[in-house]
Design a protein around this motif. Structure first.
Motif, mmCIF file in Angstrom:
data_model
loop_
_atom_site.group_PDB
_atom_site.id
_atom_site.type_symbol
_atom_site.label_atom_id
_atom_site.label_comp_id
_atom_site.label_asym_id
_atom_site.label_seq_id
_atom_site.Cartn_x
_atom_site.Cartn_y
_atom_site.Cartn_z
ATOM 1 N N UNK A 123 0.816 -1.211 0.000
ATOM 2 C CA UNK A 123 0.000 0.000 0.000
ATOM 3 C C UNK A 123 0.849 1.260 0.000
ATOM 4 N N UNK A 124 2.007 1.204 0.632
ATOM 5 C CA UNK A 124 2.897 2.369 0.654
ATOM 6 C C UNK A 124 3.344 2.720 -0.765
ATOM 7 N N UNK A 125 3.686 1.696 -1.545
ATOM 8 C CA UNK A 125 4.080 1.934 -2.930
ATOM 9 C C UNK A 125 2.935 2.507 -3.746
ATOM 10 N N UNK A 126 1.729 1.975 -3.530
ATOM 11 C CA UNK A 126 0.562 2.478 -4.261
ATOM 12 C C UNK A 126 0.297 3.940 -3.923
ATOM 13 N N UNK A 127 0.481 4.312 -2.656
ATOM 14 C CA UNK A 127 0.289 5.706 -2.247
ATOM 15 C C UNK A 127 1.298 6.625 -2.932
ATOM 16 N N UNK A 128 2.452 6.062 -3.295
ATOM 17 C CA UNK A 128 3.488 6.847 -3.976
ATOM 18 C C UNK A 128 3.337 6.810 -5.488
ATOM 19 N N UNK A 129 2.264 6.198 -5.974
ATOM 20 C CA UNK A 129 2.012 6.143 -7.407
ATOM 21 C C UNK A 129 2.724 5.015 -8.117
ATOM 22 N N UNK A 130 3.261 4.056 -7.351
ATOM 23 C CA UNK A 130 3.947 2.905 -7.934
ATOM 24 C C UNK A 130 3.111 1.648 -7.689
ATOM 25 N N UNK A 131 2.935 0.840 -8.721
ATOM 26 C CA UNK A 131 2.182 -0.402 -8.589
ATOM 27 C C UNK A 131 3.157 -1.569 -8.528
ATOM 28 N N UNK A 132 3.239 -2.261 -7.395
ATOM 29 C CA UNK A 132 4.121 -3.427 -7.304
ATOM 30 C C UNK A 132 3.706 -4.492 -8.315
ATOM 31 N N UNK A 133 4.675 -5.294 -8.741
ATOM 32 C CA UNK A 133 4.346 -6.351 -9.699
ATOM 33 C C UNK A 133 3.698 -7.537 -9.007
ATOM 34 N N UNK A 134 3.871 -7.642 -7.690
ATOM 35 C CA UNK A 134 3.270 -8.734 -6.925
ATOM 36 C C UNK A 134 3.133 -8.339 -5.475
ATOM 37 N N UNK A 135 2.298 -9.087 -4.747
ATOM 38 C CA UNK A 135 2.057 -8.771 -3.344
ATOM 39 C C UNK A 135 1.575 -10.021 -2.619
ATOM 40 N N UNK A 136 1.771 -10.091 -1.291
ATOM 41 C CA UNK A 136 1.251 -11.222 -0.510
ATOM 42 C C UNK A 136 -0.247 -11.363 -0.690
ATOM 43 N N UNK A 137 -0.737 -12.594 -0.728
ATOM 44 C CA UNK A 137 -2.150 -12.840 -1.008
ATOM 45 C C UNK A 137 -3.070 -12.137 -0.022
ATOM 46 N N UNK A 138 -2.689 -12.117 1.265
ATOM 47 C CA UNK A 138 -3.594 -11.497 2.232
ATOM 48 C C UNK A 138 -3.643 -9.981 2.076
ATOM 49 N N UNK A 139 -2.586 -9.367 1.499
ATOM 50 C CA UNK A 139 -2.609 -7.937 1.219
ATOM 51 C C UNK A 139 -3.631 -7.608 0.141
ATOM 52 N N UNK A 140 -3.840 -8.545 -0.773
ATOM 53 C CA UNK A 140 -4.707 -8.284 -1.915
ATOM 54 C C UNK A 140 -6.157 -8.641 -1.649
ATOM 55 N N UNK A 141 -6.382 -9.782 -0.996
ATOM 56 C CA UNK A 141 -7.732 -10.330 -0.943
ATOM 57 C C UNK A 141 -8.527 -9.914 0.290
ATOM 58 N N UNK A 142 -7.875 -9.353 1.308
ATOM 59 C CA UNK A 142 -8.613 -8.889 2.478
ATOM 60 C C UNK A 142 -8.296 -7.423 2.755
ATOM 61 N N UNK A 143 -8.162 -6.643 1.709
ATOM 62 C CA UNK A 143 -7.799 -5.239 1.848
ATOM 63 C C UNK A 143 -8.601 -4.437 0.841
ATOM 64 N N UNK A 144 -9.638 -3.766 1.310
ATOM 65 C CA UNK A 144 -10.563 -3.041 0.439
ATOM 66 C C UNK A 144 -9.853 -1.962 -0.385
#
Length: 535
Positions: free
Chosen positions: A280-301
């Motif tokens: 989420x920190x990268x997204x706030x900086x305008x950068x989209x990570x190429x991958x992320x832990x599953x729980x970061x993606x599926x339980x994070x609105x």
């Protein structure tokens, strides 16, 4: 009463209970099929997806219910990032008349919104308690509860038509944004909104200022922009992924919207980064990570809008090979990473450790921005966020008592935990500077770098945390926590709390409040206004 405004000959139907099952459908399962021989009432209390009923695709959300008729083929399509939790109440319904005139046939095989859902869920909980009984009176009681559950569904089915066509169109916009790759037709969207095609297009233009198809293309281009920034895939594959049939039409649409072609835009390509705890920190900086832990993606609105651009990988234990296949240029580690973990990740890409436990979310953002050379973007984000904090405080001043005491609790199946001033407590105590309950303040003072939440306490000790306002989050990782909370709400322990009597309890969404990230604390400011003002 609303049920007196219509009639179904349900008095000639003999209901017989067969079973009650609970299902959890996880993302990654393409479809789950059911072909019942009996009647089955499905009730969704968590997650979103699509129910395909005899080939007809019906969007489902929490509080959706479908009465599936015998012989119907039901398939569940699972949306990326959503875990669907559903209850299936199976029963028989004898009818002496013609099958096509069966009362349940008139209300079956379509989505019905059950709102509020709490009453029906309480009935299902009571039925579940009698699921295996062999006592005559208990079975008799179970039959009564079955009739009441079907009665509640029938009432909602007979009155559940969109009262506001504008709201119905808005719901299709949300569905379109979440399923932008689908080859939507205006007639299909109009059918979902239960209005005619012309009326739908007219209302859509009133709401958005554009046509449904132009809006869809804009959504697709926005997603394509993220893919161009975060992926090495060619333009043709990106065009196909976001829903365009060919790259030439995609390029024309892209240039119309952005002023440059995709090939020019792609020159701004960012490094391939995996953030581990700092997605989420990268997204706030305008950068989209190429991958992320599953729980970061599926339980994070707050991360769900970026799901199509990031590949999930299993975190517990972490899937090293999946991370290696993504070929990252940089991995953001964390201070409590073990030596073995650091060495394993270092075989894939450069690893930079970022403090987590010793820094709050703002300090973390600053540390991440220094590593990825986004300090200016970090300052801009913080300025906008602090302005939003000030505006939120000003708006809440007229609604809540800033001198009142506050407590934030997490509900588990056998007790509760107290939140400090990190995670769900950050916005309350740090951003908005609300007064913690004395026992909460004591817990905050004792923070040791690890204990963001207290040890589990029994529900009998809730009265010690009877603050002026109470924020409750049910642990979404505990499958029994929601039922425990419903049971707690029916108890004397709960009803005797002053905060409950004063109706100052706010239940918050797990998917919106459990993460401790920049996007979360920013989004929770909006949630605070909705919760307190009952928007």
């Amino acid at each position: 009463m609303e049920w007196q405004n219509f009639d179904l000959p349900m008095d000639n139907v003999r209901l017989r209970w067969i079973g009650l099952d609970v299902y959890t459908f996880y993302s990654g399962i393409e479809r789950t099929m059911f072909a019942p021989d009996n009647y089955a009432m499905w009730v969704i209390d968590e997650g979103e997806g699509v129910a395909v009923v005899d080939g007809q695709r019906l969007p489902i959300v929490p509080s959706s219910s479908i009465l599936v008729l015998p012989g119907t083929i039901l398939e569940w399509e699972h949306q990326p990032g959503h875990i669907v939790h559903a209850h299936k109440l199976e029963f028989d319904a004898d009818w002496e008349g013609e099958p096509e005139e069966h009362p349940l046939a008139m209300i079956g095989n379509r989505v019905v919104a059950i709102q509020p859902l709490a009453n029906l869920m309480e009935l299902l909980d009571q039925i579940a308690e009698l699921r295996t009984t062999d006592m005559g009176m208990s079975r008799f009681r179970r039959g009564i509860l079955l009739q009441e559950a079907i009665f509640q569904f029938a009432v909602k089915a007979c009155v559940n038509q969109p009262a506001n066509t504008k709201e119905a169109v808005l719901r299709t916009i949300t569905h379109m944004e979440e399923n932008y790759q689908h080859n939507w037709k205006v007639g299909e969207l109009a059918a979902i909104a239960c209005v005619g095609t012309r009326q739908y297009s007219h209302i859509f233009r009133q709401v958005t200022g554009t046509s449904p198809m132009d809006y869809l293309h804009r959504v697709r281009v926005d997603h394509a922009k993220r893919l161009l920034r975060s992926s090495s895939r060619d333009i043709h594959s990106i065009a196909t992924q976001v829903g365009f049939k060919d790259e030439f039409y995609f390029s024309r649409r892209f240039k119309q919207q952005e002023g440059v072609s995709p090939s020019v835009y792609v020159k701004k390509h960012e490094p391939r980064v995996i953030g581990l705890l700092f997605t989420s920190h990268l997204l706030a900086l305008g950068m989209t990570p190429i991958g992320a832990p599953d729980y970061h993606l599926f339980r994070n609105e707050y991360v769900r809008p970026y799901l199509p651009e990031m590949k999930p990988f299993v975190w517990a234990p972490y899937d090293l090979e999946a991370i290696r296949e993504m070929e990252p240029d940089l991995i953001l580690g964390y201070e409590h990473m073990t030596t073995g973990e650091y060495e394993q990740f270092s075989t894939i890409a450069e690893v930079v450790r970022i403090p987590w436990q010793s820094q709050d979310v703002y300090q973390q953002l600053d540390s991440v921005s220094a590593v990825v050379n986004k300090r200016k973007r970090s300052r801009e984000w913080m300025e906008q966020h602090q302005l939003k904090v000030a505006q939120t405080k000003e708006r809440l001043c007229s609604t809540i008592g800033l001198q009142d005491t506050y407590a934030a609790l997490v509900i588990d199946d056998t007790g509760f935990r107290v939140a400090g001033d990190r995670n769900m407590g950050h916005v309350l105590y740090r951003s908005l500077q609300l007064r913690p309950h004395p026992l909460v303040q004591q817990f905050i003072n004792d923070y040791n770098g690890h204990n963001a939440f207290s040890e589990k306490l029994p529900f009998e000790e809730l009265h010690h945390y009877d603050a002026d306002r109470l924020f409750i989050m049910v642990n979404g990782q505990n499958p029994y926590a929601e039922a425990a909370f419903r049971k707690l709400c029916r108890s004397e322990v709960w009803r005797n709390l002053n905060v409950v009597r004063n109706k100052n309890v706010h239940k918050v969404s797990y998917d919106k409040w459990w993460m401790y990230t920049p996007l979360a604390v920013d989004g929770q400011l909006d949630e605070m206004i909705k919760l307190v003002e009952n928007v």
